[in-house]
Design a protein around this motif. Structure first.
Motif, PDB file in Angstrom:
ATOM      1  N   VAL A 200       2.344  25.483 -17.779  1.00 42.52           N
ATOM      2  CA  VAL A 200       1.014  24.389 -17.131  1.00 42.52           C
ATOM      3  C   VAL A 200       2.012  23.549 -15.869  1.00 42.52           C
ATOM      4  O   VAL A 200       0.914  22.931 -15.689  1.00 42.52           O
ATOM      5  N   PHE A 201       3.126  23.878 -15.928  1.00 38.73           N
ATOM      6  CA  PHE A 201       3.975  22.516 -15.399  1.00 38.73           C
ATOM      7  C   PHE A 201       4.510  23.592 -14.364  1.00 38.73           C
ATOM      8  O   PHE A 201       4.664  24.792 -14.128  1.00 38.73           O
ATOM      9  N   GLU A 202       5.446  22.705 -12.862  1.00 37.14           N
ATOM     10  CA  GLU A 202       5.563  23.548 -12.332  1.00 37.14           C
ATOM     11  C   GLU A 202       7.212  23.032 -11.683  1.00 37.14           C
ATOM     12  O   GLU A 202       7.549  22.006 -12.645  1.00 37.14           O
ATOM     13  N   PRO A 203       8.277  24.173 -12.267  1.00 40.45           N
ATOM     14  CA  PRO A 203       9.547  24.465 -12.458  1.00 40.45           C
ATOM     15  C   PRO A 203      10.168  23.582 -12.446  1.00 40.45           C
ATOM     16  O   PRO A 203      10.533  22.473 -12.038  1.00 40.45           O
ATOM     17  N   GLU A 204       9.794  23.092 -10.443  1.00 45.89           N
ATOM     18  CA  GLU A 204      10.663  22.323  -9.370  1.00 45.89           C
ATOM     19  C   GLU A 204      10.427  20.849  -9.565  1.00 45.89           C
ATOM     20  O   GLU A 204      11.648  20.026  -9.679  1.00 45.89           O
ATOM     21  N   GLN A 205       9.053  20.498  -9.987  1.00 49.81           N
ATOM     22  CA  GLN A 205       8.920  19.457 -10.068  1.00 49.81           C
ATOM     23  C   GLN A 205       9.484  18.745 -11.766  1.00 49.81           C
ATOM     24  O   GLN A 205      10.031  17.716 -11.808  1.00 49.81           O
ATOM     25  N   MET A 206      10.366  19.797 -12.805  1.00 47.62           N
ATOM     26  CA  MET A 206      11.132  19.778 -14.200  1.00 47.62           C
ATOM     27  C   MET A 206      12.833  19.284 -13.905  1.00 47.62           C
ATOM     28  O   MET A 206      13.200  18.315 -13.606  1.00 47.62           O
ATOM     29  N   LEU A 207      12.559  20.020 -12.704  1.00 47.56           N
ATOM     30  CA  LEU A 207      13.931  19.612 -11.988  1.00 47.56           C
ATOM     31  C   LEU A 207      13.891  18.374 -11.998  1.00 47.56           C
ATOM     32  O   LEU A 207      14.796  18.022 -11.493  1.00 47.56           O
TER      33      LEU A 207
END
Length: 288
Positions: A200-207
């Motif tokens: 449900v999240f964007e991996p790029e935003q988690m990084l």
């Protein structure tokens, strides 16, 4: 029962908060308002990961779990919006808008860092802290590169939720031995799309979120926390015994607890042992 309450976070971002009630709205408890507890998940987590904790908390306290920006049902921020300041301001806004303060803030991993940064910034809002498996030391560039490679290794999209559970619980190179609860944890952050199951999240935003803390140590902010604080580690988690005990020493009113047979996802791996570890502390802070 669980009800959603929308909160306006930093920059006007819409955040989803979830209140776990031990009573029906038509039959509210008599007497003064129950003491507030705000639950903050870690990176890639969501409010529902606190469901087990929030249910027993709600028997005597007002328990609210927040989907942090870019997570769960909360809105995604622009790429530059995943700063430490924004996460802290979001938690600050939740406490004020929901009327929870002064509250105990319980945080896991990234959520724990947000919790102690908030307590250092706004001691009037935080009466106690539970810091679950979060390091105060800098993790460095190598750690961030490892995470970048790990995200690229995800075999997305996943065909089924069963595939999600199997990969994160067994096949993931980061898994040393089969861990069904880890598989369930990640299955809970997936949603079905046209081509399969994706987070449900964007991996790029988690990084992007992660890079705002991994290069720095956070001991100074920890030392600024004036309320009682409990540092909890899973015996097989990411926070080592020596560092956790140093964190307790640095905290002006620090205490320590550990949960055996638990990894990084302490509250998810061993929910009953987690309760035993933190409930006496919460009772002392909230009702003492």
């Amino acid at each position: 029962m669980v009800r959603r309450i929308d909160v306006t976070g930093a920059g006007g971002l819409r955040l989803a908060a979830w209140e776990f009630a031990g009573h029906s709205e038509s039959d509210p408890p008599a007497g003064p308002p129950a003491p507030g507890v705000l639950l903050l998940h870690g990176l890639m987590g969501r409010a529902s990961h606190w469901a087990s904790t929030a249910r027993w908390l709600s028997e005597r306290h007002r328990a609210v779990a927040l989907d942090q920006r870019g997570h769960g049902r909360s809105d995604r921020a622009p790429q530059e919006g995943y700063t430490r300041e924004a996460y802290v301001e979001d938690a600050e806004a939740a406490l004020e808008q929901l009327g929870l303060a002064p509250a105990v803030v319980v945080g896991h991993a990234m959520g724990a860092l947000t919790a102690w940064q908030l307590a250092a910034k706004r001691p009037d809002l935080v009466r106690g802290l539970v810091i679950c498996d979060m390091r105060a030391s800098a993790l460095g560039a190598a750690s961030q590169r490892e995470w970048e490679h790990w995200f690229k290794a995800w075999p997305m999209p996943f065909a089924t939720l069963g595939d999600v559970r199997k990969w994160f619980g067994e096949d993931d190179p980061w898994v040393e031995r089969p861990n069904p609860s880890r598989g369930e944890f990640y299955a809970e952050v997936m949603h079905e799309t046209s081509d399969g199951w994706r987070p449900v999240f964007e991996p790029e935003q988690m990084l992007k979120s992660r890079e705002t803390w991994v290069y720095d140590a956070h001991w100074e902010e920890l030392a600024q926390v004036r309320c009682p604080a409990l540092v909890v580690r899973g015996l097989d988690g990411e926070l080592g015994r020596a560092e956790s005990q140093e964190m307790v020493r640095v905290l002006p009113h620090g205490r320590y607890a550990e949960v055996t047979d638990a990894g990084h996802l302490v509250h998810y791996d061993r929910p009953q042992a987690w309760r035993i570890a933190i409930e006496p502390f919460l009772d002392g802070v909230l009702t003492g």
